[in-house]
Enzyme design. Structure first.
Site, short mmCIF file in Angstrom:
data_model
loop_
_atom_site.label_atom_id
_atom_site.label_comp_id
_atom_site.label_asym_id
_atom_site.label_seq_id
_atom_site.Cartn_x
_atom_site.Cartn_y
_atom_site.Cartn_z
N MET A 180 1.00 -1.30 0.18
CA MET A 180 0.00 0.01 0.08
C MET A 180 0.88 1.23 0.12
O MET A 180 0.55 2.27 0.57
CB MET A 180 -0.97 0.02 1.19
CG MET A 180 -1.87 -1.23 1.15
SD MET A 180 -3.32 -0.95 1.94
CE MET A 180 -2.85 -0.87 3.73
N GLY A 181 2.20 1.16 -0.49
CA GLY A 181 3.21 2.06 -0.54
C GLY A 181 3.52 2.55 0.92
O GLY A 181 3.70 1.86 1.77
N ALA A 182 3.89 3.80 0.99
CA ALA A 182 4.75 4.50 1.91
C ALA A 182 5.83 3.51 2.56
O ALA A 182 6.06 3.00 3.68
CB ALA A 182 3.72 4.71 3.19
N HIS A 222 9.15 1.06 3.52
CA HIS A 222 10.03 1.30 4.37
C HIS A 222 11.08 0.08 4.14
O HIS A 222 10.81 -0.76 3.23
CB HIS A 222 9.70 1.09 5.87
CG HIS A 222 8.53 -0.23 6.02
ND1 HIS A 222 9.08 -1.37 6.19
CD2 HIS A 222 7.23 0.03 6.40
CE1 HIS A 222 7.96 -2.25 6.12
NE2 HIS A 222 6.91 -1.44 6.43
N HIS A 272 9.48 -3.47 3.49
CA HIS A 272 9.04 -3.95 2.21
C HIS A 272 10.20 -4.01 1.05
O HIS A 272 10.30 -4.84 0.11
CB HIS A 272 8.31 -2.45 1.47
CG HIS A 272 6.93 -2.05 2.15
ND1 HIS A 272 6.88 -0.95 2.77
CD2 HIS A 272 5.82 -2.56 2.28
CE1 HIS A 272 5.61 -1.02 3.40
NE2 HIS A 272 5.00 -1.95 2.85
N GLU A 286 5.64 -11.34 7.68
CA GLU A 286 5.01 -12.13 8.82
C GLU A 286 4.58 -11.29 10.25
O GLU A 286 3.87 -11.66 11.01
CB GLU A 286 5.91 -13.21 9.42
CG GLU A 286 6.15 -14.29 8.54
CD GLU A 286 7.09 -15.20 9.08
OE1 GLU A 286 8.00 -14.87 9.87
OE2 GLU A 286 6.89 -16.45 8.56
N ASP A 320 2.10 -9.10 9.50
CA ASP A 320 0.57 -9.39 9.36
C ASP A 320 0.35 -10.85 9.28
O ASP A 320 0.01 -11.43 8.18
CB ASP A 320 0.36 -8.69 7.91
CG ASP A 320 0.29 -7.06 8.26
OD1 ASP A 320 -0.43 -6.38 8.93
OD2 ASP A 320 1.35 -6.41 7.43
N SER A 359 6.49 -0.56 9.97
CA SER A 359 5.13 -0.36 9.55
C SER A 359 5.03 0.93 8.86
O SER A 359 5.61 1.79 9.42
CB SER A 359 4.27 -0.52 10.75
OG SER A 359 2.94 0.05 10.21
O1 PAF Z 1 -0.23 -5.75 3.60
C1 PAF Z 1 -0.56 -4.92 3.08
O2 PAF Z 1 0.00 -3.90 2.71
C2 PAF Z 1 -1.80 -4.84 2.53
O3 PAF Z 1 -2.83 -5.52 3.25
C3 PAF Z 1 -1.80 -5.86 0.90
C4 PAF Z 1 -1.66 -7.10 1.10
C5 PAF Z 1 -0.92 -4.92 0.09
C6 PAF Z 1 -3.38 -5.77 0.32
O4 PAF Z 1 -3.86 -4.50 0.25
#
Ligand code: PAF
Length: 279
Positions: free
Chosen positions: A30-32, A34, A37, A148, A150, A185
């Site tokens: 969902m961008g932003a 860090h 990612h 992990e 999430d 996050s």
């Molecule tokens: O974990 C996330 O950033 C979101 O839940 C995802 C998997 C990109 C779905 O929108």
């Protein structure tokens, strides 16, 4: 690195790559972005011939409008980071591109979706499953990478892949942490300096809970964690649960191997989650 805003362009790219026999690694975001990612993108880079990253703040997975509105958005710095990490394609659609019509679909993930995040964020996992299913259908990845932190989302996506017989390999990736232990996050960007100083308390408490786990029963560990947060001036505990890592159902009595502690905490209106393997 190419940036596509439409489903048609992205499908064309993926279809072509598939027909040439190239492997596609996919990191949905969902961008932003860090460093957590970016570590997923780097892993995808090592394990696949092509890397696709999606940046889409998915409105239907937010059960709280203020959280959606305040969700950090940094497209230009995200694109720079992705280029440096060796990403080939960024899929950055608009909401109307992804959802031209109202989506009514519901999934049944059974008890997996009724605990923890599912209990506190009604509709969240339907929103996640709808978007991830649609993204898989567009990007056609061989492998998709999920953090992990999430953990429940990861289990839901594995269940989605089984239920829908999707031809994608789900690759779980370890939680990325700051030096002081705070789980990375996108929402951390919104913490005030005071909240940011306080936030490592979450992981510290999880480590203490882990240390207790070899000798204490689940009820005692839960009581310990609630006591730690009871009078905290900045952090408000939403839940701490001891659960089995496969089906995420609560563990009572003696902690069994494979039990995790899962936590959700509010700092002001910013919701932070984390988890730890207890034994
Ligand atoms: O974990 C996330 O950033 C979101 O839940 C995802 C998997 C990109 C779905 O929108």
């Amino acid at each position: 690195m190419r940036v596509f805003n439409t489903i048609a362009e992205t499908r064309k790219f993926s279809g072509q790559a598939r027909s040439e026999g190239k492997s596609i690694g996919f990191v949905p975001t969902m961008g932003a972005l860090h460093p957590g990612h970016i570590s997923l993108v780097e892993r995808a880079r090592r394990e696949n011939e092509l890397v696709v990253v999606s940046i889409f703040v998915n409105p239907i997975q937010f059960n709280n409008t203020a959280d959606l509105e305040k969700y950090p958005r940094n497209l230009s710095s995200d694109l720079q980071l992705l280029k440096a990490a060796g990403c080939d394609v960024v899929f950055n659609p608009s909401v109307s591109e992804m959802y031209p019509e109202k989506i009514e679909r519901h999934y049944d993930f059974g008890a997996l979706a009724t605990v923890m995040e599912g209990a506190f964020r009604p509709g969240h996992f339907d929103g996640v499953a709808i978007v991830v299913h649609k993204l898989f259908d567009i990007v056609l990845p061989h492998r998709a990478y999920f953090g992990e932190k999430d953990y429940q989302q990861l289990q839901i996506i594995r269940a989605l892949v089984r239920q829908e017989d999707l031809q994608v390999n789900i690759v779980p990736c370890p939680i990325s942490r700051e030096n002081d232990g705070l789980a990375r996050s996108s929402r951390n960007e919104r913490l005030t300096p005071e909240m940011r100083n306080a936030a490592p308390f979450i992981y510290q408490t999880l480590l203490n809970a882990q240390a207790l786990a070899t000798n204490a029963e689940s009820g005692r560990i839960i009581e310990y964690v609630y006591q730690q947060f009871a009078n905290h001036p900045l952090l408000k505990l939403e839940y701490f649960v001891v659960a089995n890592s496969d089906d995420l159902q609560p563990v009572s009595g003696k902690i069994k191997p494979g039990s995790f502690g899962f936590i959700a905490v509010f700092a002001g209106d910013i919701r932070l989650i984390d988890n730890i393997k207890l034994i």
